[in-house]
Design an enzyme around this catalytic site. Structure first.
Site, PDB file in Angstrom:
ATOM      1  N   LYS A   1     -48.433 -19.022 -36.449  1.00 44.66           N
ATOM      2  CA  LYS A   1     -48.835 -19.194 -37.839  1.00 44.66           C
ATOM      3  C   LYS A   1     -48.065 -20.366 -38.448  1.00 44.66           C
ATOM      4  CE  LYS A   1     -45.767 -16.850 -40.905  1.00 44.66           C
ATOM      5  NZ  LYS A   1     -45.550 -15.994 -42.024  1.00 44.66           N
TER       6      LYS A   1
ATOM      7  N   ASP B   1     -49.948 -13.026 -34.724  1.00 41.06           N
ATOM      8  CA  ASP B   1     -49.465 -12.501 -35.991  1.00 41.06           C
ATOM      9  C   ASP B   1     -48.465 -11.423 -35.605  1.00 41.06           C
ATOM     10  OD1 ASP B   1     -48.976 -11.033 -38.309  1.00 41.06           O
ATOM     11  OD2 ASP B   1     -50.911 -11.593 -39.160  1.00 41.06           O
ATOM     12  N   HIS B   2     -47.181 -11.731 -35.739  1.00 45.05           N
ATOM     13  CA  HIS B   2     -46.189 -10.852 -35.130  1.00 45.05           C
ATOM     14  C   HIS B   2     -46.167  -9.454 -35.765  1.00 45.05           C
ATOM     15  CE1 HIS B   2     -43.700 -12.457 -38.428  1.00 45.05           C
ATOM     16  NE2 HIS B   2     -43.134 -11.280 -38.394  1.00 45.05           N
TER      17      HIS B   2
ATOM     18  N   ASP C   1     -48.403 -17.427 -47.255  1.00 40.25           N
ATOM     19  CA  ASP C   1     -47.387 -17.154 -46.225  1.00 40.25           C
ATOM     20  C   ASP C   1     -47.490 -15.721 -45.703  1.00 40.25           C
ATOM     21  OD1 ASP C   1     -45.059 -17.869 -44.685  1.00 40.25           O
ATOM     22  OD2 ASP C   1     -43.903 -16.547 -46.000  1.00 40.25           O
TER      23      ASP C   1
ATOM     24  N   HIS D   1     -50.365 -11.476 -42.493  1.00 43.24           N
ATOM     25  CA  HIS D   1     -49.756 -10.178 -42.203  1.00 43.24           C
ATOM     26  C   HIS D   1     -50.368  -9.025 -43.003  1.00 43.24           C
ATOM     27  CE1 HIS D   1     -47.030 -12.662 -40.141  1.00 43.24           C
ATOM     28  NE2 HIS D   1     -46.219 -12.946 -41.142  1.00 43.24           N
TER      29      HIS D   1
ATOM     30  N   ARG E   1     -39.534 -33.202 -28.509  1.00 43.10           N
ATOM     31  CA  ARG E   1     -39.303 -34.645 -28.674  1.00 43.10           C
ATOM     32  C   ARG E   1     -37.865 -35.077 -28.431  1.00 43.10           C
ATOM     33  NH1 ARG E   1     -41.926 -35.180 -34.481  1.00 43.10           N
ATOM     34  NH2 ARG E   1     -40.941 -33.144 -34.616  1.00 43.10           N
TER      35      ARG E   1
END
Lengths: 510, 351
Positions: free
Chosen positions: A166, A195-196, A254, A259, A59
């Protein structure tokens, strides 16, 4: 189109073709710290497909040159392999900036024009990868506009895919709604929920350890395994304004929903019938579906401990309590720590507890999985009588990635005395080269069409279904389980120790 | 010759004990080993270079290194040995060390060489064997049957390269062998091959491929084998036959549907880079890969009607230690190498 004869057999994995990567929310931290350094490092290694274009959709008002300068500065700080001006110059030419609001029809029409221009420059249509790095509330308008502008429809012989960062929803309802929105624009096979943790070398190594070695898998079951612990400890709190996001999320949503449940799935899954994305994910989702539900405040209170840190110190530095942190509600009921006792109701894992703990402001940063084996029978050695006498296999996810095995050994001397000893494998000692960053692997996989390391719709929904019950017991029941506390710099609340103590077990010392 | 740079001189029968003693006296270091890495050379002077080579390679590849030098001029069987360790600081705090055992063997023949290797392998770890120079009678089945990965540099063969390739192929096809071949000459063109694949990633370029009628390579004079390998690889990938008539070399289509590709391998007037350039061209199209001396990148150009693409990718290493390091890093069975060899042998016979 015939295939490229020179490509065949050159390399052991599928190579992606030319691609335009559109990053929504590209002015954020993720793009600067992770995505661009990952793409740059792929370019350094010669892995980035030629004619790749990166189009940043955001933006704020910027020119291409402004944006490239910002990214260059970030790359110098965060690139794994340093910064080479010559490679950067060439790579930066492929980065462009596209200013638009996420809800602006015109912005997507002009995005389509720019992508067509890129195709024209290439002389042929290319693949398109849309990366949602914006705040989650914008996922829906972005998906809707992509669909309305027909950007989700690839040209013949090409593909269009979407990568979702995520958090993928905040509960089952929002995840389903998000899945619905995404599925209206993209097929499931073209949807990559990142999902790293799954991109980390050691997470990928869990399957290799289990299924490529004959030694472990026969023991990997309730007959031999006493219990499993998964720990994700962080020694940081709400630095850098993270409190604003975290206070709305908490440790359970979180970290655990994504994870830690992914790690749990990899540890507990059955052997897949193949290494295709769906074969692996079919087995992972079965684990989540087999989790024994914890319903109601009583069951949740008996098996889950939630806590917030109070003032303390980590590494000799004084830290405030959670409720005193910047951008955190002083009356917050968000957990900065959670410990869970879970059961997987399958033949393999019947009766084996899986203990998971995750928390902020703990003494050190470490993510590990430990598989604790049962003691041998008392005859001829009374191994239970030896401190730390049981075998433990530890898979260290981060930092200091590696694997350790604890076993008993006779101490030298005429008497029969036993002590636990440790066999230790460190990635960094054995393999001199540093591992690629998780995002390098995952971006390349998304471009190459390999979804093995990405979460599937049913995995995400199964995880949320379980988590929702806990959230409900905490926040919507009449007698919610209490919020415990622990001083910053400690290993968590005493209630978490009691959770294992009831079972005559203790948390592994990290 | 002075070999004191190889470390402590030890009796052959006491090597294991001396190695143990080496680690007992050092609490600060960690011994690491992923492979047995043997470097074999039939020139005693090679020990100095190979010692330096191992010092560099162990920065990234923890191993037990066995340096084996054979002195063919020595009449009576005799062997000397030295032990040392190469240590690298990991993360600035801990030293990670690789053991090195060096041998100088004289007058003993193939059996003595083989037994020295057998006796000093770190058990259960794979054996990577770097055979330096031409194959000799020491390269026999009981030796190569225990090798897991054989490193060679076919570009360094001084006698009858076509015959050497035949010897290699024969050993590889021997049922007792299981080794994978890593040829340094082949690795010299890895990124060049990858770059060529990149050039044909888009539709206009791929459409132009059947119209190609010329291949030009500029190669350093002492790296002809690497250049010819590239020609043989292109022929294999395009399923073309190789026809030679004096200096005229062509890649021909068995079905006669596409034009012959005329091959020109030019000596680089400014040697320094193994393969300076590769160009495939045809009516209205040109695909060029160019590597300048001192540049760590390869410049790619695809030029077809109405479409031009430029790209850079990493260039191939020139340094032998870097090339071997890359081979050790990249596993794989290298099937393509043996697909290319029949064509290469044709080209070598012509040369």
């Amino acid at each position: 189109m015939p295939s490229n004869p020179f490509k065949e057999s050159l390399i052991s994995r599928q190579r992606p073709g030319p691609c335009s990567l559109v990053i929504f929310g590209a002015t954020g931290d993720l793009t600067h710290r992770k995505l661009i350094p990952a793409l740059y490092n792929l370019a350094v290694d010669g892995e980035l497909p030629p004619q790749t274009k990166v189009l940043a959709f955001a933006r704020r008002d910027k020119t291409d040159d402004d944006f490239r300068s910002e990214l260059e500065e970030a790359n110098r700080k965060h690139s794994r392999q340093g910064h080479d001006d010559a490679i950067w110059r060439h790579f930066a030419e492929s980065i462009h900036y596209h200013r638009s609001e996420f809800q602006d029809d015109q912005g997507y029409a002009s995005l389509a024009d720019r992508l067509d221009q890129f195709d024209h420059q290439r002389g042929a249509p290319a693949n398109r990868l849309f990366y949602l790095a914006s705040a989650p509330e914008f996922f829906e308008p972005i998906m809707t506009h992509i669909r309305q502008a027909d950007l989700n429809r690839p040209a013949d012989g090409c593909w269009a895919r979407v990568v979702c960062e995520k958090p993928f929803g905040t509960d089952l309802k929002s995840a389903r709604s998000l899945n619905q929105v995404v599925s209206e624009a993209f097929d499931e096979r073209d949807t990559y929920r990142i999902d790293h943790y799954l991109g980390k070398e050691t997470a990928q190594n869990i399957m290799v350890l289990r299924f490529a070695n004959a030694l472990f898998e026969p023991l990997w079951r309730n007959r031999f395994v006493d219990h499993v612990q998964i720990t994700c400890a962080e020694n940081l709190g709400m630095e850098g304004g993270r409190g604003g996001y975290y206070d709305k999320s908490g440790a359970l949503r979180d970290m655990v929903q994504n994870h830690l449940f992914q790690l749990l799935s990899l540890v507990a899954m059955e052997p897949p019938i193949g290494l295709s994305a769906d074969a692996v994910r079919d087995e992972k989702v079965k684990v989540l579906r087999s989790l024994r539900p914890l319903v109601g405040p009583e069951q949740v209170g008996a098996n889950v401990v939630r806590a917030q840190y109070t003032a303390g110190s980590v590494d000799g530095v004084v830290r405030p309590g959670y409720r005193e942190e910047d951008r955190v509600d002083p009356a917050s009921m968000t957990e900065s720590y959670v410990a869970l006792r879970l059961f997987i109701d399958t033949w393999r894992w019947s009766g084996v507890p899986f203990y998971i703990r995750v928390g902020k402001q703990l003494p050190k940063k470490a993510t590990e999985i430990s598989v604790h084996f049962k003691a041998t029978p008392q005859i001829p050695f009374n191994t239970d009588a030896v401190r730390g006498g049981k075998n433990v296999l530890v898979i260290r996810i981060q930092p200091d990635e590696g694997i350790a095995l604890r076993f008993l050994s006779k101490m030298p001397g005429s008497a029969l005395r036993m002590e636990p000893v440790k066999m230790n494998f460190h990635y960094r000692d054995s393999f001199g080269k540093t591992s690629p960053e998780a995002y390098e692997r995952l971006l390349l996989d998304a471009m190459a069409g390999d979804a093995t390391l990405f979460a599937r719709r049913d995995e995400v929904e199964a995880a949320w279904k379980f988590i929702d019950e806990l959230q409900h017991a905490w926040h919507e029941s009449e007698s919610p389980p209490p919020m415990a506390s622990y001083p910053a710099g400690s290993w968590g609340p005493k209630e978490a120790d009691q959770l294992l103590g009831q079972d005559d077990r203790v948390w592994r010392r990290l | 010759m002075d070999f004191s740079f190889l470390g402590k001189s030890v009796e052959l029968g006491r090597i294991d004990g001396e190695l143990r003693h080496l680690w007992e006296t050092d609490d600060a270091s960690t011994k690491a080993s992923l492979v047995n890495f043997a470097l074999y050379n039939e020139d005693p002077r090679s020990l100095a270079d190979n010692h330096q080579m191992v010092a560099r390679l162990t920065r990234e590849h923890a191993c037990r290194a066995l340096l084996i030098a054979v002195d063919r001029d020595q009449p009576a069987p005799a062997a000397r040995a030295w032990i040392t360790a190469h240590c690298q600081l990991a993360n600035g705090d801990r030293a990670i060390c690789s053991e090195q055992v060096a041998f100088l063997i004289g007058g003993g023949g193939a059996e003595m060489i083989r037994n020295v290797v057998f006796a000093h392998l770190d058990s259960d770890l794979p054996l990577v064997f770097w055979w330096q120079g031409d194959f000799s009678d020491a390269f026999e089945d009981r030796l190569y049957s225990i090798i897991d990965r054989l490193i060679i540099d076919s570009g360094s063969w001084s006698r009858d390269p076509a015959g050497q390739f035949a010897r290699l192929q024969q050993a590889h096809e021997d049922p007792s062998s299981r080794f994978v071949v890593n040829d340094i000459s082949w690795t010299r063109s890895f990124h060049m091959r990858q770059g060529l694949a990149h050039c044909f990633d888009d539709a206009p370029s791929l459409r132009a491929l059947p119209t190609i009628d010329r291949l030009q390579l500029t190669v350093a004079p002492h790296r002809q084998v690497a250049g010819l390998m590239l020609v043989a690889w292109i022929a294999a990938r395009l399923e073309r036959g190789i026809t030679t008539d004096g200096s005229d070399v062509r890649l021909t289509d068995h079905h006669g549907q596409t034009p012959d590709i005329r091959v020109e391998v030019v000596d680089d007037p400014k040697p320094g880079v193994c393969i300076r350039s590769l160009e495939l061209s045809g009516p209205g199209c040109r695909f060029q890969l160019h590597h300048d001396l001192g540049d760590s990148h390869l410049q790619l150009l695809s030029d077809t009607p109405g479409h031009q693409m430029r790209h850079v990718i990493p260039a191939d290493h020139e340094d032998e230690a870097d090339l071997v390091s890359e081979q050790l890093q990249r596993a794989g069975v290298n099937r393509l190498y043996f697909e290319m060899i029949p064509g290469l042998r044709r080209l070598l016979v012509r040369a």
